[in-house]
Motif scaffolding. Structure first.
Motif, short mmCIF file in Angstrom:
data_model
loop_
_atom_site.label_atom_id
_atom_site.label_comp_id
_atom_site.label_asym_id
_atom_site.label_seq_id
_atom_site.Cartn_x
_atom_site.Cartn_y
_atom_site.Cartn_z
N SER A 134 -2.60 -0.02 3.61
CA SER A 134 -3.05 1.31 3.18
C SER A 134 -1.89 2.30 3.12
O SER A 134 -1.82 3.13 2.22
CB SER A 134 -4.14 1.83 4.13
N VAL A 135 -0.97 2.19 4.10
CA VAL A 135 0.19 3.09 4.11
C VAL A 135 1.09 2.81 2.90
O VAL A 135 1.50 3.73 2.19
CB VAL A 135 0.99 2.92 5.43
N THR A 136 1.39 1.53 2.67
CA THR A 136 2.28 1.20 1.55
C THR A 136 1.62 1.49 0.20
O THR A 136 2.29 1.90 -0.75
CB THR A 136 2.69 -0.28 1.60
N THR A 137 0.30 1.29 0.12
CA THR A 137 -0.40 1.49 -1.15
C THR A 137 -0.54 2.97 -1.51
O THR A 137 -0.21 3.39 -2.62
CB THR A 137 -1.80 0.85 -1.11
N TYR A 138 -1.02 3.77 -0.55
CA TYR A 138 -1.32 5.17 -0.85
C TYR A 138 -0.16 6.12 -0.51
O TYR A 138 0.12 7.05 -1.26
CB TYR A 138 -2.58 5.60 -0.10
N ALA A 190 -1.61 -3.61 -5.60
CA ALA A 190 -0.54 -3.21 -4.67
C ALA A 190 -0.91 -3.54 -3.24
O ALA A 190 -0.07 -4.00 -2.45
CB ALA A 190 -0.26 -1.71 -4.82
N ALA A 191 -2.19 -3.34 -2.89
CA ALA A 191 -2.65 -3.66 -1.53
C ALA A 191 -2.56 -5.15 -1.25
O ALA A 191 -2.15 -5.58 -0.17
CB ALA A 191 -4.09 -3.16 -1.34
N HIS A 192 -2.95 -5.98 -2.23
CA HIS A 192 -2.88 -7.44 -2.07
C HIS A 192 -1.44 -7.91 -1.87
O HIS A 192 -1.15 -8.72 -0.98
CB HIS A 192 -3.49 -8.13 -3.29
N ILE A 193 -0.54 -7.37 -2.68
CA ILE A 193 0.88 -7.73 -2.54
C ILE A 193 1.41 -7.31 -1.18
O ILE A 193 2.16 -8.05 -0.52
CB ILE A 193 1.70 -7.07 -3.68
N SER A 194 0.99 -6.13 -0.74
CA SER A 194 1.43 -5.61 0.57
C SER A 194 0.95 -6.50 1.71
O SER A 194 1.69 -6.79 2.64
CB SER A 194 0.92 -4.19 0.75
#
Length: 533
Positions: free
Chosen positions: A235-239, A258-262
């Motif tokens: 959530s941090v990396t995505t948003y 992006a969340a899946h990759i993270s």
């Protein structure tokens, strides 16, 4: 993100070392295999998947806890009662004295309290800085957050209490028994720091099935907590990173990708970090003591962000890293003093030094941020309440989610009241449990009597039963209406499918009969034609 990295490393470090010591699995294999299934279901199911998995894992953990505690103190042929445990601990102390020289039945041990306080401060920082806790609060109804976390903490508290006082004490009490995993030797410092006494104690009481149950408990706790860390980090990396700096106009689909990759990337990274820590020789105990020194400045940062509008961005950027540096410097300086000038990985575990480092880091963060904010204040004070309804939402949100970002005045009043209640509860715990009770027990300077020890164990067993009933059954009661709707949906769907099949069968039968009639008619016509011919 630093919190997510360190907590994940701690989880995988403990899990890999436990599996390696118990099963012979290589620590590298354990480090990569443990998070594998978590990465899959977290990436596919998101926060909802972690809610469901958390409950299932908790049910299994509490089942093992109940079986272990009641077997050790009620039915085990090796122990079977609190009184027998007391006598065995007295014998174990004579055969294998503790490193501090204090009795296993006494609280007059300053190292124990310094370690307890250091771990408590580390836990405080990890809760304040872990987005997983705030995510669950945001996903819940505002009126239930305070009660949920209060009851959750009471149910969590009994887990280390019951495990330590049943399986942990059993491991120590049975050192002179051939059932002990380490017989005829004592536990090594590495085994203690790696958290193995609990698994050893269960193996001694139950045999191989006990070791298996211990591993299942370890697996459930590690995977459940790791899934929360994966969601929090993604959530941090995505948003906060991707949508804020990389692609501000990201669509819902792009955010999900992006969340899946993270999640996948972070899963691989933390497995590699746990492997590196294993090869360095870091144990769970070492990392637990060190955790707070790095992270406790975030306690002040989060508190000021929520409750003190005068905090500035500059004070945050300078104050937190400076507080961490101050804590590390104090930790190393205290180690040099208490370890007679010897600095090494082992001497840095000196309980007095880690205690000083943790509390200096905690206190200096509050001081630095406040001083820098007052010396150079911002023109416009930052207030979270100004963000009400002004959050930038992705294009995949529904009407319900749009309404949820608006906080009504009634909810604001409720949250304010709950904030004061939270402060009161925490002050009671800090002053009452961590200071008054601890100091009183330390000052007694005597062993617990057999009756006092028995009373303590009875309290533990009652607390465990009540907590188990609450944590297992209450979520089912809360979700009864949702489960009933789902059940009705599947039942009605099943009936409609059966009805459809029946109608299809009926239609098919009609078609078959019509087909048969037409065949007969055709046959009859051709017969008549033949006669006429």
């Amino acid at each position: 993100m630093a919190t997510n990295v360190l907590i994940s490393a701690l989880l995988l470090l403990g899990g890999s070392q436990g599996f390696a010591a118990t099963t012979g699995m290589h620590v590298v294999a354990a480090s990569f295999l443990l998070p594998l299934n978590v990465v899959v279901y977290t990436a596919l199911g998101g926060l909802k998947a972690t809610f469901v998995s958390d409950w299932i894992h908790t049910v299994i953990i509490y089942g093992v806890l109940l079986a272990t505690a009641f077997t050790v103190y009620c039915s085990s042929s090796l122990i079977g009662s609190p009184g027998k445990m007391y006598d065995l601990l007295v014998s174990a102390q004579e055969a294998f004295p503790s490193e501090t020289g204090q009795s296993y039945l006494s609280f007059n041990d300053k190292s124990m309290f310094f370690l307890t306080w250091s771990v408590a401060v580390g836990g405080l920082s990890s809760v304040f800085g872990d987005p997983g806790y705030s995510q669950r609060a945001i996903a819940s109804d505002a009126s239930s957050v305070f009660t949920g976390y209060l009851m959750g903490s009471l149910c969590w508290w009994i887990i280390p209490f019951s495990l330590g006082s049943s399986a942990g004490l059993a491991c120590r009490a049975l050192l002179t028994n051939t059932a002990s995993v380490t017989f005829p030797n004592a536990l090594s410092s590495y085994e203690v720091d790696a958290g193995l006494p609990v698994i050893y104690g269960m193996a001694a009481v139950f045999g191989k099935s006990g070791a298996a149950a211990g591993l299942v408990t370890l697996f459930m706790s590690v995977t459940s907590a790791t899934s929360a860390e994966l969601i929090a980090f993604s959530s941090v990396t995505t948003y906060d990173v991707y949508r804020t700096y990389v692609n501000p106009g990201a669509s819902g689909k792009q955010l999900v990708n992006a969340a899946h990759i993270s999640v996948v990337g972070f899963g691989i990274f933390m497995a590699a970090l746990a492997t590196a820590l294993n090869y360095i020789g870091v144990t769970v105990g070492w990392l637990l003591s060190f955790l707070g020194i790095l992270l406790t400045p975030e306690v002040s940062a989060v508190t000021y962000t929520l409750f003190w509008p005068k905090m500035t961005k500059l004070s945050l950027i300078i104050g937190c890293p400076l507080a961490t540096a101050t804590g590390i410097a104090s930790w190393i300086g205290a180690t040099y003093h208490y370890a007679d000038g010897v600095l090494s990985k082992d001497t840095l575990m000196t309980t007095e030094a880690t205690f000083i480092g943790n509390f200096v880091s905690l206190a200096s963060g509050a001081i630095y941020i406040a001083v820098f904010s007052l010396l150079k204040p911002d023109k416009d004070a930052f207030d979270l309440r100004n963000l009400n309804g002004e959050l930038t939402l992705a294009d995949d949100v529904d009407k319900e989610e749009k309404e949820a970002v608006l906080v009504s005045k009634d909810v604001q009043k409720l949250l304010k009241r709950h904030s004061w209640l939270s402060l009161s509860v925490n002050l009671f715990v800090v002053l009452g449990v961590y200071i008054i009770i601890c100091v009183a027990l330390y000052g007694t300077k005597r062993d617990l009597s057999k009756s006092s020890f028995t009373g303590l164990i009875i309290v533990m067993l009652i607390w465990l039963v009540v907590a188990s009933a609450y944590i297992i059954l209450f979520p089912l009661w809360q979700g009864r209406q949702s489960m009933a709707r789902i059940a009705k949906h599947f039942i009605s769907r099943g009936k409609s499918e059966e009805l459809t099949k029946t109608e299809q069968s009926s239609d098919q039968a009609t078609l078959d009969s019509e087909s048969n009639v037409s065949i007969i008619e055709e046959h009859h016509t051709s017969k008549v034609a033949n006669v006429v011919a």
